[in-house]
Each structure stands twice: as structure tokens, then as C-alpha cells.
Design a protein around this motif. Structure first.
Motif, PDB file in Angstrom:
ATOM      1  N   THR A   8      -0.491   6.428  -0.333  1.00  0.00           N
ATOM      2  CA  THR A   8      -0.033   5.615   0.208  1.00  0.00           C
ATOM      3  C   THR A   8       1.698   5.375   0.304  1.00  0.00           C
ATOM      4  O   THR A   8       2.112   5.315  -0.001  1.00  0.00           O
ATOM      5  N   ILE A   9       0.904   5.619   2.185  1.00  0.00           N
ATOM      6  CA  ILE A   9       2.559   5.285   2.854  1.00  0.00           C
ATOM      7  C   ILE A   9       2.337   4.083   3.220  1.00  0.00           C
ATOM      8  O   ILE A   9       1.494   3.807   4.500  1.00  0.00           O
ATOM      9  N   CYS A  10       3.947   3.592   3.488  1.00  0.00           N
ATOM     10  CA  CYS A  10       3.845   2.184   3.653  1.00  0.00           C
ATOM     11  C   CYS A  10       5.192   2.119   4.724  1.00  0.00           C
ATOM     12  O   CYS A  10       6.003   3.346   4.201  1.00  0.00           O
ATOM     13  N   THR A  25       3.357  -1.882   7.982  1.00  0.00           N
ATOM     14  CA  THR A  25       2.503  -2.362   7.187  1.00  0.00           C
ATOM     15  C   THR A  25       2.728  -4.004   7.020  1.00  0.00           C
ATOM     16  O   THR A  25       4.120  -4.313   6.612  1.00  0.00           O
ATOM     17  N   PRO A  26       1.136  -5.411   7.349  1.00  0.00           N
ATOM     18  CA  PRO A  26       1.652  -6.206   7.606  1.00  0.00           C
ATOM     19  C   PRO A  26       1.875  -7.111   5.631  1.00  0.00           C
ATOM     20  O   PRO A  26       3.076  -7.572   6.050  1.00  0.00           O
ATOM     21  N   GLU A  56       0.764  -6.542  -1.010  1.00  0.00           N
ATOM     22  CA  GLU A  56      -0.126  -5.966  -1.506  1.00  0.00           C
ATOM     23  C   GLU A  56      -0.521  -4.664  -1.862  1.00  0.00           C
ATOM     24  O   GLU A  56      -1.460  -4.558  -2.973  1.00  0.00           O
ATOM     25  N   HIS A  57       0.255  -3.352  -1.446  1.00  0.00           N
ATOM     26  CA  HIS A  57      -0.451  -2.677  -1.630  1.00  0.00           C
ATOM     27  C   HIS A  57       0.745  -1.932  -2.876  1.00  0.00           C
ATOM     28  O   HIS A  57       0.031  -1.734  -4.612  1.00  0.00           O
ATOM     29  N   ARG A  85      -0.425  -2.769  -6.435  1.00  0.00           N
ATOM     30  CA  ARG A  85      -1.686  -2.011  -7.464  1.00  0.00           C
ATOM     31  C   ARG A  85      -1.188  -0.499  -7.429  1.00  0.00           C
ATOM     32  O   ARG A  85      -1.778   0.058  -8.533  1.00  0.00           O
TER      33      ARG A  85
END
Lengths: 296, 296
Positions: B191-193, B197-198, B202-203, B206
Motif C-alpha cells: 500500500t502506497i500512502c 491519504t486521509p 488506519e493503513h 494493519r
């Protein structure tokens, strides 16, 4: 409420009309945009795809010509044709229709293209520019089409969490880059899943937008989609259908029941497919514009 | 149990020893691997980085030479030097030390490199090959170093969920591509944040592995890390430290308290930094090997 269907054919027609206006402006300025298509061998699907693409060119005011080589053509012969077309000022974009016969290395043919004339955006220079966030060159057609489908249905990916299922060079990988770009059509938080992802559903269930490009029917089912999510289905798979004269039918990577939970879904036909052709035309007029402005 | 610290300096030394063996084999075969560094102007940090890199070359049996141009050099002058070095068979890799002065377009200088001699893996051809999943060319040093840190601490990313925070062309974007590759060091779900990214936590919460490359102190805190996760901190930020003679100290993007929950963490110094130099040497001997084998 069942999902709304994304009318890819209508959106593609809209883009083709924009391309036609740009082509007219280019002709006015003295440059007729031109596409050269290369077919090696007699693959029926390739011939049909290319004829669809050249027909779309004609309708948009783009000159096109199809060059055919026999199925026995050597790699050197295909590359020689590419070089000849690189040097031919009538053509601003060159499309070697894939797949090529086994004796011809596809990457070697793509690498032989003048990057400025790369119709599909698959030359390493163009993929590398994409990875650098530069969008003025050719952009791979299918990923670009997916982004336009989102934008033109009011589903701007900016600020959303997009899960891309599939890591192909043609779709998944460049799409993940495009969507995470700091630019129009980007600014999404993007997760790339693939065959080595242990629990796919765990990721897709959290996504605001799921793009399935895995090439396997049944990859995405209803239980794997968050209610209200947008589903873009890039897959085209043959499944047995004994009741049909052909003996098969075409389905996507997502099952039909995702429509019960998603807000928007692409249909199996008339979804992403027409966009791929439209974005090829976009790349062609962009290349002609660059040539006109001496940025070729 | 507090996190184990990842000893980037020791792992880099291990890689440099491997490079030294490969350099010896190349010299045996008649090719002394060579690196040309270019410094434009008198930026103290650039001079210090380059001297660190050329010292590491000398220790590994790689010939190197530093070419300096005045801070007033024009873009054409820098590019002329690049072209001269492209043609100089003593050098298999060329490193234009960034940043370049404002009158010189960095991308234009990188684009002028012979892709085969691109020491940092930043030429579009090399980034494009990376996006195509081809790993035989130059790979951007910092992302490559991050992957080696994971592999050599027993934290193979395959099958793991990696969250990359930051989408720079130097680190975040190529790293996401490398990690999702179907190859050694890849096969992660990535996953790229980034700044759009709001809800970053949250990302990251995980993730099995979090790589922070945002360039901002305090980007990742304890509450944002899953217990037992691996944290790789690429950030180098100056923060005020009135008690120090220099008036500042260097910190990463992650706060120190992540060490209370993570299983492995890179320290602020001696983590990713030494790996970037080691991977530059790897790119140099790889380029010399390709030249020897006529794949240059």
C-alpha cells in the motif's frame, strides 16, 4: 439499490469526440496525426482488434495504415519495420499488435520503438517517465482508460483507497503508479494485490474502489466488496457455455453478484474495453501535438 | 520486549565485501569497474557524500574519479561532461550528485546519461525496466537498500503487507514497485500512502512492515504501528537541539517510541543510510559485469 453500470462505450465515444476535435485542430495546423499498426501473422483476434482501432482512427480524423508481416517473420524483420516506421514522418504513433509469434521477442520490438512514437506507452522510457510522475508522454492505454472511467463517472480517486488486484506490466503496475500520482486522476492511497497476497478479501473489503485485473473469472465476489464501493473489472475470460453456438461466453474477473453491493460497476462488455481503444487515439494525437510543437 | 535494532552499517559492510569479491573477479577478467562522480558547485553535503562514496569504492576495489564543475556551470556544460563520461570506457557508472544548482535541470542531466552507466538507477529507461519487472539494470539505491535490509534480517517481504509512506521518485514509488515484483525481495502486498491519504494510521496499523519515507519527523508514532511489525525509517530530518553545539540533531520520520511495539526498527543513523552507498557499489559492479559480457 443495485449498482449503476458504468457505460464505457458512451464515455469512450465522448473521448473519441474530443480526439476528433484535437485531430481537426492539428490538421488545421498542418499536421495530420498518423498511426501505424503492425500485425505479424494471421491471429484472428489481432486482425479484428487492429481493424477496430484503425476504424476508430478514421472516424476521429487520424490517418492510419496497417503493416502486415507473415507469421514466419524473424525478430530482425519486425524490428526493421519498426525502424522504418520510426523514420516515417507520416506516423506519430506505432502500434505493434501483441501477441507477436514466439520467435519474436515482444520486449525487443517495444524497445526498438522511438519512445516518442510509442502508441501503447509500453516503452521503458515512457513507463519510467510515468514512474517519475511525468504525464506528457504516452500512458499505457488500459490503466489510463480506467482512470478516465473513474473521473468521468464522478468517482475521482483522490483521497480514496483503491485496491488494484493484479500486477501485470500492461495494467496493474502502471495503474497503481497513475493512481498514486500527485496529479489529476491520482492522489489515491493504493494497495497492489496479486497471486502472492494471502487474504485478498481482507484488502478488497476495505477499498472505496476495487480494480480487478487478475485475468481469472471469480476473482472478486460480493462478499469481498464493501457496500457502496466502485468496481472496475478489467478481466476478459472465456467460460464454457454449452447453450451458446460458440460454446463459450466472456465474463470479467468479478462475479455478477458484486452488483448487489457496489455503487458503480463496469459491465462485462462495453466497460473497460472501449476505453483502451479511445486512449490509444489519445496517445496518437498527443504524439502528433508534441511533434508539431517540436517536443517529439 | 523492545524492538531489535537493524544494523544497517553491518549489513552494508557485508554487501560491500560481496561487491569487493565481484570487483576482484571482474579485474581478474580484465575489467576494473569504474565510477565517475560529478559535483557541481561547493555544496558541503554533496562533497562529503561523494567523498564517502569514492572511499567506499576504493575499499571495494572500484576505480573512481570525481569531476567538479563550478557552481556557475550551465546545464549544457554539465550535459557535455556527462556525454564525455558516457564515452569514457574507464567508467561503467556515472553519478551526478544531487542536488544540482538551480540553473541546471536535474532530470535533463539524468536523461543525458547512457542508461547502462546510470549509477543511481534514476534514468527513465531503468525506472521503466523496473516497472516491467526487469531487475538486471540499475535499481534505485535507497529502495534497493531497504529490500536488502528486510531480506538480511529474516524479514522477507513475500506474502506480507507492506505500507510505504511517501511517494517520491527516489524512494516511495520505485520501492512499491520492487516490493510487489514477482521476484526475490518482492511478492509483498503493498500500500502506497502519502500526503493525500486521509487517515494514515488506519493503513499503517494493519501493516506487517512499514517503510516511512515521508521526509517529516513524527510521521509515524507508536500508536500507528501494529505490535510486532517491522519499521524501516528512511527519513533524515533536522530538529532544533539548543543543547548541542550544532544547534540541531538528526531524527528519522518515526518517533523513538515505535521501538516499544515494533519487532525490528532501523536506528536514526546507521540504518538505511549506509545501504544507499552499498547499493551504489552494487550498481557499479553490475554495470561493469554487463559491459564485460557485452550486455552494456
Amino acid at each position: 439499490m443495485p449498482a449503476k453500470l458504468i457505460d464505457g462505450a458512451a464515455i469512450a465515444a465522448e473521448i473519441r469526440a474530443e480526439v476528433a476535435r484535437e485531430a481537426a485542430a492539428l490538421r488545421e495546423a498542418g499536421v495530420t496525426p498518423g498511426l501505424a499498426a503492425i500485425i505479424v501473422g494471421d491471429n484472428a483476434a489481432s486482425i479484428s482488434y487492429v481493424s477496430m482501432k484503425t476504424k476508430a482512427c478514421a472516424e476521429a480524423g487520424i490517418f492510419s495504415e496497417t503493416f502486415r508481416l507473415p507469421a514466419t517473420a524473424t525478430q530482425d524483420e519486425v524490428i526493421a519495420l519498426v525502424r522504418q516506421l520510426n523514420a516515417d514522418p507520416r506516423f506519430h504513433a506505432i502500434l505493434p499488435q501483441l501477441p507477436l509469434p514466439p520467435q519474436v521477442n515482444e520486449l525487443a520490438v517495444i524497445d526498438a520503438l522511438d519512445p516518442a512514437k510509442d502508441a501503447d506507452g509500453l516503452h521503458p522510457v515512457n513507463l519510467g517517465k510515468l514512474l517519475r510522475g511525468e504525464l506528457d508522454g504516452a500512458i499505457p492505454c488500459t490503466p489510463h482508460g480506467v482512470v478516465e472511467l473513474l473521473l468521468r463517472t464522478g468517482n475521482d480517486p483522490a483521497g480514496k483507497h483503491v485496491v488494484v488486484v493484479g500486477r501485470s506490466t500492461l495494467v496493474g503496475r502502471p495503474l497503481a503508479v497513475l493512481l498514486s500520482n500527485k496529479a489529476r486522476g491520482g492522489n489515491a492511497t493504493v494497495t497492489i494485490c496479486h497471486t502472492a497476497t494471502p487474504d485478498l478479501a481482507e484488502h478488497t473489503r476495505r477499498a472505496d474502489i476495487v480494480v480487478v485485473a487478475a485475468g481469472r473469472a471469480g476473482t472478486l465476489t460480493k462478499e469481498m466488496v464493501k457496500p457502496g464501493a466502485v468496481v472496475i473489472d478489467v478481466g476478459v475470460n472465456r467460460v464454457d457455455a454449452p447453450d451458446r453456438p460458440s460454446g463459450y461466453r466472456l465474463v470479467g474477473d468479478a462475479t455478477l453478484d458484486v452488483r448487489e453491493v457496489a455503487s458503480w460497476v463496469t459491465p462485462y462488455t462495453g466497460g473497460v474495453g472501449p476505453m483502451t481503444v479511445a486512449m490509444l487515439l489519445v496517445n496518437t494525437v498527443k504524439a502528433a501535438r508534441r511533434a508539431l510543437e517540436g517536443r517529439g
